[in-house]
Design a protein around this motif. Structure first.
Motif, PDB file in Angstrom:
ATOM      1  N   MET A 193      10.581   1.970   1.419  1.00  0.00           N
ATOM      2  CA  MET A 193       9.624   2.034   2.820  1.00  0.00           C
ATOM      3  C   MET A 193       9.328   0.598   2.869  1.00  0.00           C
ATOM      4  O   MET A 193       9.114   1.064   4.461  1.00  0.00           O
ATOM      5  CB  MET A 193       8.417   2.056   1.887  1.00  0.00           C
ATOM      6  N   THR A 194       8.788  -1.025   2.775  1.00  0.00           N
ATOM      7  CA  THR A 194       9.280  -1.744   3.148  1.00  0.00           C
ATOM      8  C   THR A 194       8.933  -2.733   2.425  1.00  0.00           C
ATOM      9  O   THR A 194       9.145  -2.634   1.313  1.00  0.00           O
ATOM     10  CB  THR A 194       8.098  -1.817   4.773  1.00  0.00           C
ATOM     11  N   ALA A 195       8.602  -4.254   3.228  1.00  0.00           N
ATOM     12  CA  ALA A 195       8.891  -5.093   1.865  1.00  0.00           C
ATOM     13  C   ALA A 195       7.294  -5.407   1.992  1.00  0.00           C
ATOM     14  O   ALA A 195       6.398  -5.669   3.277  1.00  0.00           O
ATOM     15  CB  ALA A 195       9.555  -6.685   3.255  1.00  0.00           C
ATOM     16  N   CYS A 207      12.146   7.779  -1.246  1.00  0.00           N
ATOM     17  CA  CYS A 207      11.862   6.426  -1.486  1.00  0.00           C
ATOM     18  C   CYS A 207      10.509   6.205  -1.943  1.00  0.00           C
ATOM     19  O   CYS A 207       9.616   5.305  -2.140  1.00  0.00           O
ATOM     20  CB  CYS A 207      12.301   5.013  -0.428  1.00  0.00           C
ATOM     21  N   ALA A 208       9.751   7.081  -1.045  1.00  0.00           N
ATOM     22  CA  ALA A 208       7.896   6.643  -1.275  1.00  0.00           C
ATOM     23  C   ALA A 208       7.567   7.416  -3.039  1.00  0.00           C
ATOM     24  O   ALA A 208       6.004   6.351  -2.928  1.00  0.00           O
ATOM     25  CB  ALA A 208       7.300   7.333  -0.830  1.00  0.00           C
ATOM     26  N   ASP A 213       0.911  -0.943  -0.431  1.00  0.00           N
ATOM     27  CA  ASP A 213       0.166  -0.095  -0.748  1.00  0.00           C
ATOM     28  C   ASP A 213       1.249   0.863   0.096  1.00  0.00           C
ATOM     29  O   ASP A 213       1.491   1.859   0.435  1.00  0.00           O
ATOM     30  CB  ASP A 213      -0.871  -0.331   1.134  1.00  0.00           C
ATOM     31  N   GLY A 214       1.335   1.798  -0.984  1.00  0.00           N
ATOM     32  CA  GLY A 214       2.057   3.047  -1.344  1.00  0.00           C
ATOM     33  C   GLY A 214       1.537   4.109  -0.803  1.00  0.00           C
ATOM     34  O   GLY A 214       1.975   5.539  -0.287  1.00  0.00           O
ATOM     35  N   ASP A 215      -0.021   4.260  -1.104  1.00  0.00           N
ATOM     36  CA  ASP A 215      -0.911   5.256  -0.842  1.00  0.00           C
ATOM     37  C   ASP A 215      -1.124   5.494   1.282  1.00  0.00           C
ATOM     38  O   ASP A 215      -1.360   6.520   1.567  1.00  0.00           O
ATOM     39  CB  ASP A 215      -2.075   5.388  -0.933  1.00  0.00           C
ATOM     40  N   SER A 216      -0.028   4.494   1.394  1.00  0.00           N
ATOM     41  CA  SER A 216      -0.191   4.914   3.075  1.00  0.00           C
ATOM     42  C   SER A 216       0.518   5.472   3.756  1.00  0.00           C
ATOM     43  O   SER A 216       0.995   6.085   4.787  1.00  0.00           O
ATOM     44  CB  SER A 216      -0.085   3.242   3.681  1.00  0.00           C
ATOM     45  N   ARG A 240       1.491   3.302   9.916  1.00  0.00           N
ATOM     46  CA  ARG A 240       2.301   4.236   8.820  1.00  0.00           C
ATOM     47  C   ARG A 240       1.626   5.377   9.301  1.00  0.00           C
ATOM     48  O   ARG A 240       0.704   5.919   9.099  1.00  0.00           O
ATOM     49  CB  ARG A 240       2.050   3.921   7.701  1.00  0.00           C
ATOM     50  N   SER A 241       2.516   6.159  10.145  1.00  0.00           N
ATOM     51  CA  SER A 241       2.328   7.225  10.726  1.00  0.00           C
ATOM     52  C   SER A 241       3.376   8.013  10.501  1.00  0.00           C
ATOM     53  O   SER A 241       4.576   7.785  10.411  1.00  0.00           O
ATOM     54  CB  SER A 241       1.131   7.839  11.509  1.00  0.00           C
TER      55      SER A 241
END
Ligand SMILES: [Zn+2]
Length: 599
Positions: free
Chosen positions: A197-199, A64-65, A38-41, A185-186
């Motif tokens: 961002m993450t895996a 990175c996002a 979820d890239g939008d997060s 994610r905040s």
């Protein structure tokens, strides 16, 4: 922040250069609807850096996002920001060759679809795995079912599978901390891991390579695309390679040079890496390729354009790893220990002025300890450290000496007041390990960890601190990750399969068992014997005479099935079947969600 080169905005231009299209919404799901990406997060990163994040890390996470399809150079594309890693696509005569197909098949398929929407419905005509980490091969079945050339560095399959054989469960648990998997994610929570961002959390696959690259300078052509390989084993990964696309004047740096200081030792736990070899490979890359490339790209972050900029980037990355290596050894040879070197080490100001040397994923502090570990190991030579009590036993005694838990908390408050959060964490950790029911100590330690996390430049430190705070408050987050993947199990060698059984033998329970089982792998034509004695399962290829208690004739797939808990149906047996049951009876199970911040 005086130490940050805030005037240098070049990375933003490079990260946006060649942009074609975003995936919108940037959400990837499994067939049954589970969200795996979820890239939008991460949209909140568009806000200004809050008090709860380090400005350098906030900037890195913003870069990175970014997500979408980008043109690197004519005929070379990247999908970035749809997983931890990048997928690179190189257009050939008939179709497209994929370099590093992400972690999950779902993300890889979404990335390929995004590419095709803008570049036409080209078939995948080849795959390159640059190295053995899962974020560079796990999504492969999302782009191909096989039947195309798959190129990888020599030793790829063995190392890709082995990381999960030995300490895989512990690494998986610690990876929850490393990536901050359970954090919201905040601006107060997870804001990336420096490298991305993450895996993603989809389906992990693996198709074995069809061609191993064995030497630097080796040239191969796939779908009309010429490639020249540079092998870099034993640095960032046990098997890894850079490659030049000479006709595109584009250099792929795999994960050997990225826009942050990388890990010499991942905080999730790993075999320690060799900074000296790493630096030498980067020197080699410059001399082999620098005058033949106009753009250098990697499987994380954004490319670097222009011959001069590429050389500067590679030389600064090289100097960073060489400096960490050499200076740590200089100080080791003056008698300093790991924590002392970590405190004393300062990087050259010229390197500090380059964003890509900053420790968003690795850090100077934990990398110098990794160098120390590589050469000298866990013991610092001080006999006081030879035979310490384990953490809980030490904690009970420290708390007693400090006048009880209330006293420890009082002291901790004093150090918090003086902004010595590091020592406050040490004190409170003793209080919690001595008595995990001490809510006041837990809450205060969670507060300290939160502040340490929010101040950390390094994303993985931030995630560790914040996960620690979370689990002090809510208790252990149950493991939900499925670490088994049929493809990865199938990729294990027979030797690795027996190794993975051997490390599950509960020693004391097996002290008095003696048994031998012969395994005839009918499809491989191999004979192996496993012998259990003295609490050890020993394996031996082509055993000589002496009869075993039991002989099993089976295929490798059936052996993998046994390992995955399937029965012995269809397996031809000769001898005493009870021997297998006795072996299974002494096997232990890993604990997938062991305690970390409590005893
Ligand atoms: Zn990677």
């Amino acid at each position: 922040m005086a130490d940050l080169p805030l005037h240098d905005q070049g990375d933003f231009a490079d990260a946006d250069r060649g942009f074609i299209a975003k995936l919108s919404p940037a959400v990837v799901r499994t067939a049954d609807g589970r969200v795996v990406w979820d890239g939008d997060s991460y949209d909140f990163l568009q806000e200004d850096c809050p008090e709860t994040a380090h400005p350098g890390l906030w900037r890195q996470s913003r870069l990175c996002a970014r997500q979408g399809l980008y043109e690197v150079t004519s005929g070379v594309y990247q999908v970035r920001g749809l997983d931890l890693s990048n997928m690179t696509l190189v257009e050939g005569d008939r179709g497209v060759v994929v370099i590093d197909p992400l972690i999950s098949t779902e993300c890889a398929a979404a990335a390929l679809k995004l590419y095709r929407a803008h570049r036409g419905d080209r078939p995948v005509t080849g795959v390159i795995y640059t190295h053995t980490h899962v974020d560079h091969f796990g999504g492969v079945r999302g782009v191909t079912d096989g039947g195309v050339p798959i190129l990888a560095p020599a030793g790829f399959l063995e190392h890709a599978a082995s990381e999960r054989v030995y300490a895989g469960h512990a690494m998986t648990r610690r990876a929850v901390y490393l990536y901050g998997r359970a954090l919201p994610r905040s601006p107060e929570g997870q804001i990336g891991c420096g490298l991305g961002m993450t895996a993603s959390t989809g389906t992990v696959s693996l198709i074995p390579p069809t061609l191993d690259l064995t030497r630097t300078g080796q040239e191969e052509t796939v779908d009309g695309i010429r490639m020249i390989f540079h092998l870099t084993p034993g640095a960032q990964a046990p098997a890894e390679m850079n490659l030049l696309l000479p006709d595109h004047r584009a250099l792929c740096l795999a994960e050997n040079a990225t826009h942050n200081q990388h890990n010499l030792l991942s905080l999730r736990g790993a075999a320690v890496r060799d900074a000296r070899a790493w630096a030498r490979y980067l020197t080699e890359a410059v001399s082999l390729f620098a005058d033949r490339a106009d753009v250098a790209f990697a499987s994380h972050h954004w490319p670097t354009w222009g011959g001069e900029a590429i050389v500067r980037f590679l030389e600064q990355q090289r100097d960073m790893y060489a400096y960490l290596h050499d200076q740590t050894l200089r100080l080791i040879n003056k008698g300093l220990t790991g924590p002392e070197i970590a405190e004393a080490m300062t990087m050259p100001p010229q390197l500090e002025q380059a964003w890509h040397t900053h420790g968003y994923h690795g850090s100077v502090s934990h990398n110098v300890r990794a160098v120390y570990q590589r050469y000298l190991g866990w013991f610092d030579g001080n006999p006081a450290h030879l035979w310490e009590h384990p953490p809980r036993e030490s904690a009970i005694r420290y708390v007693e000496c400090l006048g009880g838990a209330a006293g420890v908390v009082e002291f901790a408050r004093r150090y918090i007041g003086e902004n010595d959060l590091r020592f406050a964490a040490q004190l409170l950790n003793h209080a919690v390990f001595a008595d995990e029911g001490n809510k006041e100590a837990r809450d205060l330690l969670a507060e300290v960890y939160t502040r340490l996390g929010h101040g950390a430049e390094n994303a993985t430190w931030r995630n560790f601190y914040l996960m620690g705070a979370l689990e002090l408050g809510d208790g252990i987050v149950p493991a939900t990750m499925d670490v088994t993947s049929p493809d990865l199990l199938a990729a294990l060698s027979v030797e690795q399969i027996f190794d993975s059984i051997a490390i599950r033998v509960d020693g004391p329970r097996a002290w008095h068992e003696r048994l031998a089982i012969d395994w005839h792998l009918t499809d491989l034509g191999e004979r192996h014997r496993t012998t259990l004695s003295n609490g050890v399962l020993v394996q031996q290829r082509d055993p000589r005479a002496a009869a075993a208690d039991l002989t099993l004739r089976l295929t490798k797939e059936q052996l993998v099935g046994l390992l995955a808990g399937k029965g012995v149906e269809g397996v031809e047996r000769e001898g005493n079947t009870a021997a297998l049951q006795r072996l299974v009876a002494v096997l232990d199970r890993p604990v997938p969600d062991f305690a970390i911040v409590t005893a």
